[in-house]
Enzyme design. Structure first.
Site, PDB file in Angstrom:
ATOM      1  N   SER A 102     -53.289 -19.857  15.322  1.00 16.60           N
ATOM      2  CA  SER A 102     -52.469 -20.872  14.234  1.00 16.60           C
ATOM      3  C   SER A 102     -53.048 -20.266  12.452  1.00 16.60           C
ATOM      4  O   SER A 102     -51.999 -19.293  12.481  1.00 16.60           O
ATOM      5  CB  SER A 102     -54.078 -22.028  14.377  1.00 16.60           C
ATOM      6  OG  SER A 102     -53.340 -22.780  13.699  1.00 16.60           O
ATOM      7  N   ASP A 236     -48.347 -27.656  22.887  1.00 16.40           N
ATOM      8  CA  ASP A 236     -49.804 -28.173  21.990  1.00 16.40           C
ATOM      9  C   ASP A 236     -48.440 -29.130  20.663  1.00 16.40           C
ATOM     10  O   ASP A 236     -48.010 -28.932  20.756  1.00 16.40           O
ATOM     11  CB  ASP A 236     -49.247 -26.839  21.408  1.00 16.40           C
ATOM     12  CG  ASP A 236     -50.162 -26.317  19.453  1.00 16.40           C
ATOM     13  OD1 ASP A 236     -50.164 -27.134  19.150  1.00 16.40           O
ATOM     14  OD2 ASP A 236     -50.106 -24.447  19.361  1.00 16.40           O
ATOM     15  N   HIS A 264     -52.814 -25.979  21.892  1.00 18.87           N
ATOM     16  CA  HIS A 264     -52.729 -25.103  21.288  1.00 18.87           C
ATOM     17  C   HIS A 264     -54.316 -24.148  20.809  1.00 18.87           C
ATOM     18  O   HIS A 264     -53.773 -23.251  20.156  1.00 18.87           O
ATOM     19  CB  HIS A 264     -53.819 -26.134  19.750  1.00 18.87           C
ATOM     20  CG  HIS A 264     -53.084 -25.438  17.983  1.00 18.87           C
ATOM     21  ND1 HIS A 264     -52.783 -24.757  17.941  1.00 18.87           N
ATOM     22  CD2 HIS A 264     -54.074 -25.319  17.165  1.00 18.87           C
ATOM     23  CE1 HIS A 264     -52.092 -24.490  16.724  1.00 18.87           C
ATOM     24  NE2 HIS A 264     -53.402 -24.742  16.297  1.00 18.87           N
TER      25      HIS A 264
END
Length: 321
Positions: A102, A236, A264
């Site tokens: 991320s 996600d 995610h």
């Protein structure tokens, strides 16, 4: 477990927390694991022990996160990349395969760009920086009223009810609630005012009302000189998996793995498969070797116009909700 004992070092006057596991420095390849926004090194807990069998693993808490300091400081991805270089230098680690999730994926890209001589491979896990889209929840963090609103929302009774509700929803098995258990942990961390301030600064540095600001798309051609792996989850809801399609266009030599029944956090949803993918990638690729002349040639012969515009990845105005 002892291998996950948090250690601390002070750099530039700020406390940096990190976990070190696996063989001693210099006796095995090194992995630098970078967590995402609002998380800390514990996001890698499902995979650290397995990875430590083959690699020297360093998993820090980024500045403003976890047990690291939360000063009024530079929270840009470039600033984070500098901080990781300095941490590795203090730990006597010259080169790493950098693995970023991320926000950490954005930091990993920036680290590889700023310090190619110290980067052997790049592994991006549901990374920021490959397209403008991002969940409205993250865009909201950068708004002026976020800290005041979160002061109220993190009052004990409200916070406990919110966390319990998120965790209950995460157990329903619905696609839309896949990552809510992890979101609940991030929400709980916001009870600390220092964390709220730091996360707000981070988001404003990388996201605005139209989506993600920082992108690696226009510099992705430089990955011709570096092995690259991208891992995403089909479900996600934070950063859409369709961004993985961009990788095949901007970095044709990259390996892309999209995992089903994963959100995610694919390294938490499928830890054994994630470790196997990472092991296979490292085993099947040669570490990058920085050569100034080759780097110069890539820069000189790069695109004449921004690739992000050609691929229509420039953010457009979008509502917050």
């Amino acid at each position: 477990m002892d291998s996950l004992e948090v250690q601390h070092v002070t750099i530039h006057g700020h406390r940096r927390a990190y976990v070190k596991a696996g063989p001693e420095v210099g006796t095995a390849p090194a992995l630098l694991l970078l967590h995402g926004l609002g998380c800390d090194h514990t996001t890698w807990a499902p995979v650290i022990a397995k990875l430590a069998k083959k690699y020297t693993v360093i998993a820090p808490d980024l500045l403003g996160h976890g047990q690291s300091a939360k000063p009024r400081a530079d929270y840009s991805v470039g600033g984070y990349a500098n901080g990781m270089r300095d941490l590795l230098t203090v730990l006597n680690i010259d080169k790493v395969t950098v693995v970023g999730h991320s926000l950490g994926g954005g930091v990993a890209m920036q680290f590889a760009y700023q310090f190619p001589e110290r980067t052997e491979r790049m592994v991006l896990v549901a990374p920021g920086g490959l397209g403008p889209e991002v969940t409205p929840m993250i865009r909201a963090v950068g708004l002026p009223g976020f800290k005041a609103a979160m002061t109220v929302l993190t009052l004990p009774g409200i916070r406990h009810a919110g966390i319990a509700g998120m965790r209950a929803l995460s157990r329903t098995g619905m696609t839309i609630t896949h990552d809510l258990d992890e979101v609940a942990e991030i929400y709980d961390s916001f009870k600390d005012p220092g964390t709220r301030r730091a996360i707000s600064h981070v988001v404003r540095a990388v996201v605005d009302a139209r989506g993600q600001i920082v992108t690696m798309v226009d510099r992705a051609y430089l990955t011709q000189a570096m092995p690259m792996l991208v891992v995403w989850g089909t479900e996600d809801k934070v950063i859409p998996a369709k961004h993985a399609e961009t990788v095949t266009t901007i970095a044709p030599g990259a390996q892309v793995e999209v995992l089903g029944n994963s959100g995610h956090f694919p390294h938490k949803d499928h830890p054994e498969r994630f470790v196997k993918i990472l092991n296979d990638f490292i085993r099947s690729t040669q570490p990058a070797s920085y050569h100034r002349g080759r780097w110069r040639s890539l820069l000189r012969n790069g695109p004449l116009a921004p690739v992000s515009e050609q691929l229509h990845l420039v953010p457009r105005a979008a509502p917050i909700a």
